[in-house]
Scaffold this active site. Structure first.
Site, mmCIF file in Angstrom:
data_model
loop_
_atom_site.group_PDB
_atom_site.id
_atom_site.type_symbol
_atom_site.label_atom_id
_atom_site.label_comp_id
_atom_site.label_asym_id
_atom_site.label_seq_id
_atom_site.Cartn_x
_atom_site.Cartn_y
_atom_site.Cartn_z
ATOM 1 N N GLU A 52 2.653 6.641 -10.961
ATOM 2 C CA GLU A 52 2.121 5.378 -10.468
ATOM 3 C C GLU A 52 1.448 4.711 -11.661
ATOM 4 O O GLU A 52 0.436 5.212 -12.170
ATOM 5 C CB GLU A 52 1.116 5.553 -9.331
ATOM 6 C CG GLU A 52 0.661 4.197 -8.792
ATOM 7 C CD GLU A 52 -0.524 4.243 -7.837
ATOM 8 O OE1 GLU A 52 -0.910 3.163 -7.357
ATOM 9 O OE2 GLU A 52 -1.064 5.337 -7.595
ATOM 10 N N ASP A 77 -3.641 4.910 -15.712
ATOM 11 C CA ASP A 77 -4.465 3.705 -15.803
ATOM 12 C C ASP A 77 -5.375 3.859 -17.015
ATOM 13 O O ASP A 77 -5.666 4.987 -17.436
ATOM 14 C CB ASP A 77 -5.314 3.520 -14.537
ATOM 15 C CG ASP A 77 -5.714 2.062 -14.311
ATOM 16 O OD1 ASP A 77 -5.219 1.461 -13.347
ATOM 17 O OD2 ASP A 77 -6.509 1.533 -15.110
ATOM 18 N N ASP A 126 -1.026 -6.872 -11.586
ATOM 19 C CA ASP A 126 -1.289 -8.271 -11.903
ATOM 20 C C ASP A 126 0.041 -8.938 -12.248
ATOM 21 O O ASP A 126 0.764 -8.444 -13.121
ATOM 22 C CB ASP A 126 -2.243 -8.343 -13.098
ATOM 23 C CG ASP A 126 -2.732 -9.755 -13.390
ATOM 24 O OD1 ASP A 126 -1.961 -10.717 -13.168
ATOM 25 O OD2 ASP A 126 -3.869 -9.895 -13.854
ATOM 26 N N LYS A 130 1.383 -16.065 -16.725
ATOM 27 C CA LYS A 130 1.443 -16.795 -17.992
ATOM 28 C C LYS A 130 1.799 -15.902 -19.189
ATOM 29 O O LYS A 130 2.003 -16.416 -20.288
ATOM 30 C CB LYS A 130 0.105 -17.487 -18.254
ATOM 31 C CG LYS A 130 -0.234 -18.569 -17.240
ATOM 32 C CD LYS A 130 -1.552 -19.252 -17.588
ATOM 33 C CE LYS A 130 -1.888 -20.343 -16.584
ATOM 34 N NZ LYS A 130 -3.176 -21.015 -16.913
ATOM 35 N N ASP A 160 1.766 -8.130 -3.338
ATOM 36 C CA ASP A 160 1.439 -9.292 -2.521
ATOM 37 C C ASP A 160 1.943 -10.572 -3.167
ATOM 38 O O ASP A 160 1.991 -11.619 -2.533
ATOM 39 C CB ASP A 160 -0.073 -9.406 -2.364
ATOM 40 C CG ASP A 160 -0.739 -9.588 -3.725
ATOM 41 O OD1 ASP A 160 -1.115 -10.729 -4.062
ATOM 42 O OD2 ASP A 160 -0.868 -8.596 -4.463
ATOM 43 N N THR A 201 -3.451 0.774 -0.039
ATOM 44 C CA THR A 201 -4.548 0.811 -1.000
ATOM 45 C C THR A 201 -5.642 -0.163 -0.550
ATOM 46 O O THR A 201 -5.440 -0.989 0.350
ATOM 47 C CB THR A 201 -4.083 0.403 -2.406
ATOM 48 O OG1 THR A 201 -3.690 -0.984 -2.384
ATOM 49 C CG2 THR A 201 -2.908 1.248 -2.866
ATOM 50 N N TYR A 202 -6.772 -0.070 -1.200
ATOM 51 C CA TYR A 202 -7.874 -0.988 -0.926
ATOM 52 C C TYR A 202 -7.427 -2.428 -1.121
ATOM 53 O O TYR A 202 -7.720 -3.300 -0.295
ATOM 54 C CB TYR A 202 -9.039 -0.663 -1.858
ATOM 55 C CG TYR A 202 -10.133 -1.707 -1.859
ATOM 56 C CD1 TYR A 202 -11.093 -1.725 -0.848
ATOM 57 C CD2 TYR A 202 -10.202 -2.665 -2.866
ATOM 58 C CE1 TYR A 202 -12.100 -2.688 -0.837
ATOM 59 C CE2 TYR A 202 -11.210 -3.627 -2.862
ATOM 60 C CZ TYR A 202 -12.152 -3.634 -1.852
ATOM 61 O OH TYR A 202 -13.136 -4.590 -1.856
ATOM 62 N N TYR A 203 -6.692 -2.686 -2.227
ATOM 63 C CA TYR A 203 -6.260 -4.052 -2.506
ATOM 64 C C TYR A 203 -5.251 -4.548 -1.482
ATOM 65 O O TYR A 203 -5.268 -5.716 -1.096
ATOM 66 C CB TYR A 203 -5.691 -4.143 -3.926
ATOM 67 C CG TYR A 203 -6.753 -3.999 -4.976
ATOM 68 C CD1 TYR A 203 -7.707 -4.991 -5.162
ATOM 69 C CD2 TYR A 203 -6.828 -2.860 -5.759
ATOM 70 C CE1 TYR A 203 -8.708 -4.855 -6.109
ATOM 71 C CE2 TYR A 203 -7.827 -2.709 -6.716
ATOM 72 C CZ TYR A 203 -8.761 -3.711 -6.888
ATOM 73 O OH TYR A 203 -9.749 -3.566 -7.811
ATOM 74 N N GLU A 204 -4.387 -3.666 -1.011
ATOM 75 C CA GLU A 204 -3.440 -4.085 0.022
ATOM 76 C C GLU A 204 -4.178 -4.498 1.289
ATOM 77 O O GLU A 204 -3.844 -5.518 1.912
ATOM 78 C CB GLU A 204 -2.462 -2.955 0.341
ATOM 79 C CG GLU A 204 -1.483 -3.325 1.441
ATOM 80 C CD GLU A 204 -0.385 -2.298 1.657
ATOM 81 O OE1 GLU A 204 0.406 -2.488 2.596
ATOM 82 O OE2 GLU A 204 -0.320 -1.340 0.877
#
Length: 256
Positions: A52, A77, A126, A130, A160, A201-204
């Site tokens: 991951e 990470d 992310d 740009k 997302d 996940t938390y972000y999801e």
């Protein structure tokens, strides 16, 4: 009282399931001895290895490891304070099929040999609208993934971002890469694999609470990507990411 970063870094150093090789350490001569030998030297078995990349707190890494004990999982990470959450959880639960690697994703080829990895997951990266070179499904990253993936290895994207979802579709098509599964909304499709809905996940959860749809692509790369091209298409950017944090919060408040 929550732990500060220094406390978390100290605990990471003591955890046997965490390997720390950031660029700064490699530049000073620290070398990684297990490239091509993860199964034998790190996990002590020959089970398939799943990465991951950009794992954050390691929620997906740990959840998949619980679900698939016959596979080995590595969360990658650069943020040690984030990895700490997953690493301490895996250690507390005695999950032997989990490791965390603290390093830059750009260096992934330093740690895994050609064909050493069975699957790669990108969970809510992310979209870097740009900065193409930093986009985790850009050509240079797809080429690197292809080198370390087995011939039938899989790349999973869960996002997302409509921009990243569309961009990844286009780069796969521009280079004749096989899209095995494609869901524009995993919660609206009964055909989407259950693991996509059951592991969040938390972000999801944050994106879902804001009414965002969650997209998913599964891609199998082949050697054509090594002479690949970037897609020559205009892709509509994510409007909700164009706001700064305070402005986004203000907009969400006023539109409720």
């Amino acid at each position: 009282m929550s732990k500060n970063k220094l406390e978390k870094f100290a605990e990471l150093d003591a955890l046997s399931n965490t390997l720390q090789y950031p660029y700064q350490a490699l530049a000073k001569g620290k070398t990684f001895p297990h490239r091509g030998r993860w199964g034998e030297a790190v996990f002590g078995n020959n089970h398939p290895i799943v990465l991951e990349l950009g794992c954050g707190k390691g929620e997906y890494t740990v959840a998949l490891a619980r679900r698939y004990p016959e596979m080995n999982f590595v969360g990658v990470d650069i943020k040690g304070s984030r990895i700490w959450t997953g690493a301490t959880t895996a250690d507390r639960e005695g999950l032997e099929n989990v490791r965390f690697l603290r390093t830059q994703i750009e260096l992934i080829g330093t740690f895994f040999d050609d064909g050493e990895v069975a699957e790669i997951w990108l969970t809510f990266p992310d979209p870097q609208m740009k900065k193409v070179r930093k986009r985790l499904t850009s050509l240079r990253f797809l080429q690197e993934y292809h080198r370390i993936l087995m011939p039938d290895g899989l790349l999973h994207l869960k996002t997302d971002s409509g921009f990243l979802y569309r961009y990844t579709q286009e780069i796969a098509r521009a280079n004749s890469q096989e899209i095995l599964q494609d869901f524009s909304d995993i919660y609206a499709s009964a055909e989407a694999p259950a693991v996509l809905r059951e592991v969040q996940t938390y972000y999801e959860q944050q994106w879902l609470s804001r009414g965002m749809t969650i997209k998913y692509l599964c891609i199998r790369t082949d050697d054509r990507i090594l002479q690949g091209i970037e897609p020559d298409v205009e892709i509509e950017p994510d409007s909700y990411r164009s706001y700064g944090r305070s402005r986004r919060i203000q907009q969400e408040t006023t539109t409720k």
